[in-house]
Write a protein that holds these residues in place. Structure first.
Motif, short mmCIF file in Angstrom:
data_model
loop_
_atom_site.label_atom_id
_atom_site.label_comp_id
_atom_site.label_asym_id
_atom_site.label_seq_id
_atom_site.Cartn_x
_atom_site.Cartn_y
_atom_site.Cartn_z
N ARG A 130 33.46 39.57 40.08
CA ARG A 130 33.88 39.47 38.69
C ARG A 130 32.69 39.04 37.83
N ARG A 131 32.68 39.50 36.59
CA ARG A 131 31.64 39.15 35.64
C ARG A 131 32.29 38.75 34.33
N ASP A 132 31.82 37.67 33.73
CA ASP A 132 32.25 37.28 32.40
C ASP A 132 31.08 37.50 31.45
N GLU A 179 36.43 42.92 36.04
CA GLU A 179 36.50 43.03 37.50
C GLU A 179 35.27 43.80 37.96
N ARG A 180 35.02 43.80 39.27
CA ARG A 180 33.81 44.43 39.82
C ARG A 180 33.64 45.87 39.33
N SER A 184 36.18 39.23 30.37
CA SER A 184 36.20 39.15 31.84
C SER A 184 36.35 40.55 32.42
#
Length: 159
Positions: free
Chosen positions: A34-36, A55-56, A53
């Motif tokens: 996950r990346r924010d 997801e991959r 936010s």
């Protein structure tokens, strides 16, 4: 642009940067993919004004979109910076010498061309390399002299 990388124990890694326009932003990478994407408040560089936010798979798609924009801009800049070099998009036709072959295996009659990118559907593959296998429906983004790119278009696009 300078990137400040900070380890966040038990969370992941934060990478903050300031844009040329003075906006502060950052990316928090979590171990699960996950990346924010964080946009910081203009009056307080430690307060998040907005967080997106991802997801991959969403993060990968966004990275691909950003890379595609950079690639297109780079191609436009390349022609201005290198007089005598032409950059073209050539569709790969079915049954052509390129269909199903690696770029380095395509017989272009000894013409010097560089494969800058391949557009496949909605994806842009930047700098794919000589082992990249082309397929009908792809668009090859190539750079070379005008005679070389014209001749390549004859080979790659026609049956």
């Amino acid at each position: 642009m300078q990137v400040e990388k900070t380890s966040l124990p038990g969370i992941g890694v934060s990478q903050r940067f300031t844009t040329a326009g003075g906006q502060r932003a950052g990316l928090i990478a979590y171990p699960d993919g996950r990346r924010d994407l964080v946009i910081y408040h203009p009056d307080d560089p430690d307060t998040a004004a907005h967080t997106l936010s991802l997801e991959r798979t969403e993060a990968q798609l966004l990275a691909d979109l950003l890379a595609a924009v950079v690639t297109v801009q780079h191609v436009a800049d390349l022609e201005r910076q290198l007089p005598g070099i032409t950059v073209v998009r050539i569709p790969i036709g079915p049954g052509t010498p390129a269909d199903g072959r690696a770029w380095r295996e395509v017989d272009l009659g000894g013409r010097a061309l560089s494969l800058l990118a391949v557009i496949r559907g909605d994806d842009t593959i930047a700098a794919p390399g000589g082992d990249f296998v082309l397929a009908a429906g792809d668009e090859a983004v190539v750079a070379g002299t005008e005679p070389a790119t014209s001749a390549a278009a004859d080979v790659l696009a026609s049956c």
